[in-house]
Every structure is written in C-alpha cells, then in structure tokens.
Design a protein around this motif. Structure first.
Motif, PDB file in Angstrom:
ATOM      1  N   LYS A 162      37.581  33.472  43.627  1.00  0.00           N
ATOM      2  CA  LYS A 162      37.558  32.720  42.365  1.00  0.00           C
ATOM      3  C   LYS A 162      38.442  31.481  42.565  1.00  0.00           C
ATOM      4  N   GLY A 184      34.854  41.940  35.681  1.00  0.00           N
ATOM      5  CA  GLY A 184      35.571  40.719  35.310  1.00  0.00           C
ATOM      6  C   GLY A 184      35.704  39.794  36.508  1.00  0.00           C
ATOM      7  N   THR A 185      35.779  38.486  36.229  1.00  0.00           N
ATOM      8  CA  THR A 185      35.848  37.534  37.336  1.00  0.00           C
ATOM      9  C   THR A 185      37.220  37.545  38.031  1.00  0.00           C
ATOM     10  N   ASP A 186      38.264  37.952  37.278  1.00  0.00           N
ATOM     11  CA  ASP A 186      39.618  37.715  37.788  1.00  0.00           C
ATOM     12  C   ASP A 186      39.947  38.457  39.086  1.00  0.00           C
ATOM     13  N   TYR A 216      38.738  35.094  23.489  1.00  0.00           N
ATOM     14  CA  TYR A 216      37.948  36.324  23.313  1.00  0.00           C
ATOM     15  C   TYR A 216      38.691  37.515  23.891  1.00  0.00           C
ATOM     16  N   ALA A 245      38.099  40.614  26.460  1.00  0.00           N
ATOM     17  CA  ALA A 245      37.186  41.125  27.502  1.00  0.00           C
ATOM     18  C   ALA A 245      36.906  42.611  27.270  1.00  0.00           C
ATOM     19  N   LEU A 305      37.329  47.666  31.251  1.00  0.00           N
ATOM     20  CA  LEU A 305      38.642  47.021  31.302  1.00  0.00           C
ATOM     21  C   LEU A 305      38.560  45.540  31.657  1.00  0.00           C
ATOM     22  N   ASP A 306      39.631  44.869  31.310  1.00  0.00           N
ATOM     23  CA  ASP A 306      39.839  43.479  31.712  1.00  0.00           C
ATOM     24  C   ASP A 306      40.272  43.564  33.172  1.00  0.00           C
ATOM     25  N   SER A 307      39.609  42.833  34.056  1.00  0.00           N
ATOM     26  CA  SER A 307      39.835  43.119  35.482  1.00  0.00           C
ATOM     27  C   SER A 307      41.222  42.734  35.975  1.00  0.00           C
ATOM     28  N   ALA A 309      30.817  37.075  34.267  1.00  0.00           N
ATOM     29  CA  ALA A 309      30.556  35.903  33.416  1.00  0.00           C
ATOM     30  C   ALA A 309      31.868  35.196  33.134  1.00  0.00           C
ATOM     31  N   MET A 310      31.759  33.921  32.836  1.00  0.00           N
ATOM     32  CA  MET A 310      32.945  33.144  32.469  1.00  0.00           C
ATOM     33  C   MET A 310      33.032  32.982  30.960  1.00  0.00           C
ATOM     34  N   GLY A 320      35.128  43.341  31.723  1.00  0.00           N
ATOM     35  CA  GLY A 320      35.179  41.913  32.040  1.00  0.00           C
ATOM     36  C   GLY A 320      34.707  41.043  30.890  1.00  0.00           C
ATOM     37  N   THR A 321      34.729  39.747  31.106  1.00  0.00           N
ATOM     38  CA  THR A 321      34.265  38.780  30.104  1.00  0.00           C
ATOM     39  C   THR A 321      32.781  38.951  29.826  1.00  0.00           C
TER      40      THR A 321
HETATM   41  C1  SIN Z   1      38.314  39.768  33.501  1.00  0.00           C
HETATM   42  O1  SIN Z   1      38.479  39.436  34.686  1.00  0.00           O
HETATM   43  O2  SIN Z   1      38.056  40.938  33.171  1.00  0.00           O
HETATM   44  C2  SIN Z   1      38.466  38.766  32.417  1.00  0.00           C
HETATM   45  C3  SIN Z   1      38.109  37.397  32.841  1.00  0.00           C
HETATM   46  C4  SIN Z   1      36.678  37.235  33.254  1.00  0.00           C
HETATM   47  O3  SIN Z   1      35.890  38.162  33.397  1.00  0.00           O
HETATM   48  O4  SIN Z   1      36.306  36.050  33.439  1.00  0.00           O
END
Ligand code: SIN
Length: 334
Positions: free
Chosen positions: A170, A95-97, A27, A29, A61-63, A124-125, A12-13
C-alpha cells in the motif's frame, strides 16, 4: 461437478459504513457481513461464469487490528477449501491497511501444491455506503481473476491491478489505486495482470516471477512453522515477538534499549527488523544498541524503509514482510 468460488470475509473498508453516502473517509470499517456485500456487486453472476459462490464470515475487523490468530485461521480455512476438488479458487475481502501482510503470510504458509489454485485478496478505499464505492468493482474483478485459468498463487486485486503477494505494497493513503508492485521500467516486478472489462490481461512477468521466486521461497522456508500453522490442531501457538524499528536522521538506540528492558522470560523479545535508510544503513547509535540486543538472543534483520530495491544481497522484502518471515522462522508450539 459445479465448480465453487469461496469468498472469505474479514472486514475492512470494503465492509465499512458511513453516516452519509457522500462521506468517503469518515466511516467505520468492518460493519457489513460478506453475504450482504455480495448482494450488491453488479456483474457478479457474469464474472462467476456458471460457478457457485459460497461465502463465509471468517472475521470482521479493521485490518489495523489484524492478529496472527486470525491469519492462522485464514490460512487453515484456505488450506481446507483449496483441498476440495470442487473449489476453483478463494477470494478474501480484507482491509487495505495490512492486506500486504496477510497476503504475504498466506503466500508463505499455504502448501505449494494447493497454490495451483489462486487465493485472491481484495479490498476498497471507500466504504460500502459511499455513492462512489470502489468495493463492488474490486470484488467482481477478484472473482473474475479467481476464475481465470492462468491465475495461481496468492494475488491481490485493487482498482483493476493484479499484484503478487510478494511485491504488493500500500503506497497511498486515499487514492483508489492505493497499491503498487513497483515499475517494470525501473527494474521492479510491477503488476502481474490488469483487469480490462471482462478480461484479465496477464503480463509476461507473471510466469517467471511467480514460478521461480515462489519456489525458491518454499525451499528456504521454515517447514516446521508451516506444518504448525496449517496441518496441526495445536490450539495455542507461541507467536514470537518481533518488532520493527525505523532508522532516521539522529536515530538513537533508545527504542531498542526500551524493548530489551521490558522483555521478560514469559514475553521475550525474539527479533527486530530494522527498516534501515537506503540500502539498509543504520546510524551508529542505533547499531550499537542492536549489537547489545543480539547477544541477548534477539535476531536482527535489516530491511529498507525505501519502497523498492530491498537491501542488496540481504532481502528484497519490505520491513513488514521481513517481520513475517522472521516470525515464521522463530515460530514454535507453546
Ligand atoms: C482496514 O484496513 O481495515 C481499514 C482501511 C481500509 O480498508 O482501507
């Protein structure tokens, strides 16, 4: 016995890096390992309150690329650690996504008796390299919540707000407080607690919301799917293919028909979740395509594309969470 808090890193971020510390958005992730991330969290020792911290890199990983195999490994790791008497709680960096999808999945599959201990997802954002990174505070807050005697079930922590897995969504693309559980004043559950300084302030909604609805979920859930995911060593699970289709002005049935046309006996289309307009309404054209899909063995569930309210008398879940429910219902061993 020294209690432990286990931190599972998934990317994630919060683990992201950018070329410059002033770059909050451009950036990559999932670059920094969980052990390094934990080294730059101010106030972490105080938040641990004498507990030991154990970390494990479960994924990186990037979510947006989160997959069911990683979610399954995460569920199994949670079950393994929660069953250890010395483990007080689990914190997951994510990750937030798609955080809300993983949180809801864990809420559905971790056995209820183990959920007496909390599993707290955080995120985190802004990337870890940002001069105004929000990850360290979120991680500290998550550890504080994980160690709080009232915490239980699957929760998420972001920007000082604590959400239940069932309601968190989100709702903003770049705000630091990107998540919502609705507004109590509008009849929605709202956040279950807030972190203020070194304290976790629980809202009255926490008791009734988590106790009642979580229990009802469990009774209605597909126990076979839960056993398959967390209690067996079946290496290969056939995750049923469930797609999401959005209703909108002038929606036709073309997407549904395209999905039916490309489905094969090896890769069948098992379900469709429709993110309907308003109270789950669907255009006539889209509805007639859905009517063609059902006799072909495709289960159709209607959710709403509206953030709050759900579909009256059908489901309070968002489309992405309704998809997880349907997959669990249809899940089978390969
Ligand atoms: C993700 O979801 O892995 C990338 C975006 C984020 O964490 O805000």
């Amino acid at each position: 016995m020294t209690e432990k808090i286990v931190v599972l890193g998934t990317g994630g971020t919060i683990a992201g890096t950018a070329a410059s510390s002033s770059d909050h958005t451009g950036y990559t992730a999932a670059q920094i390992g969980i052990t390094s991330l934990l080294q730059s969290v101010p106030g972490l020792q105080e938040a641990l309150q004498g507990r030991e911290l154990v970390s494990e890199q479960l994924a990186q990983l990037d979510s947006k690329d989160m997959d069911f195999d990683t979610m399954r490994r995460l569920a199994q790791s949670c079950v393994h650690h929660l069953a250890q008497p010395e483990v007080r709680a689990i914190v997951i960096t994510h990750g937030t996504d798609t955080l809300e999808e993983t949180a809801y999945f864990l809420h559905r599959v971790i056995p209820i008796e183990l959920q007496a201990k909390p599993v707290v997802l955080t995120c985190a954002m802004r990337p870890a390299t940002s001069s105004e990174a929000d990850g360290p505070r979120n991680l500290r807050d998550a550890v504080l919540v994980a160690g709080d005697s009232h915490a239980r079930g699957v929760l998420s922590v972001c920007a000082g707000d604590v959400h239940s897995a069932k309601t968190v969504q989100k709702v903003h693309t770049y705000a630091l407080n990107a998540f919502s559980s609705g507004d109590v004043a509008l009849g929605e559950p709202g956040v279950v607690a807030q972190v203020v300084g070194d304290q976790v302030l629980w809202k009255p909604v926490f008791q009734s919301f988590l106790d009642e609805k979580r229990h009802i979920d469990r009774i209605e859930s597909a126990q076979a799917a839960i056993d398959l995911i967390v209690n067996t060593s079946v290496a290969k699970i056939a995750w049923p293919r469930v797609e999401i289709v959005l209703n909108h002005a002038q929606a036709t049935g073309s997407i549904v028909r395209a999905l039916l046309a490309e489905a094969t006996s090896q890769d069948p289309l098992c379900g469709i979740v429709v993110a309907g307009t308003g109270n789950g309404t669907v255009s006539e054209s889209l509805q007639s395509a859905l009517n063609e899909a059902q006799p072909k063995g495709v289960e159709v569930i209607v959710a709403s594309r509206c953030a709050w309210g759900g579909v009256h008398d059908v489901s309070a879940l968002s489309a992405v969470k309704a998809r997880i429910d349907l997959m669990l219902k249809l899940l089978r061993a390969a």
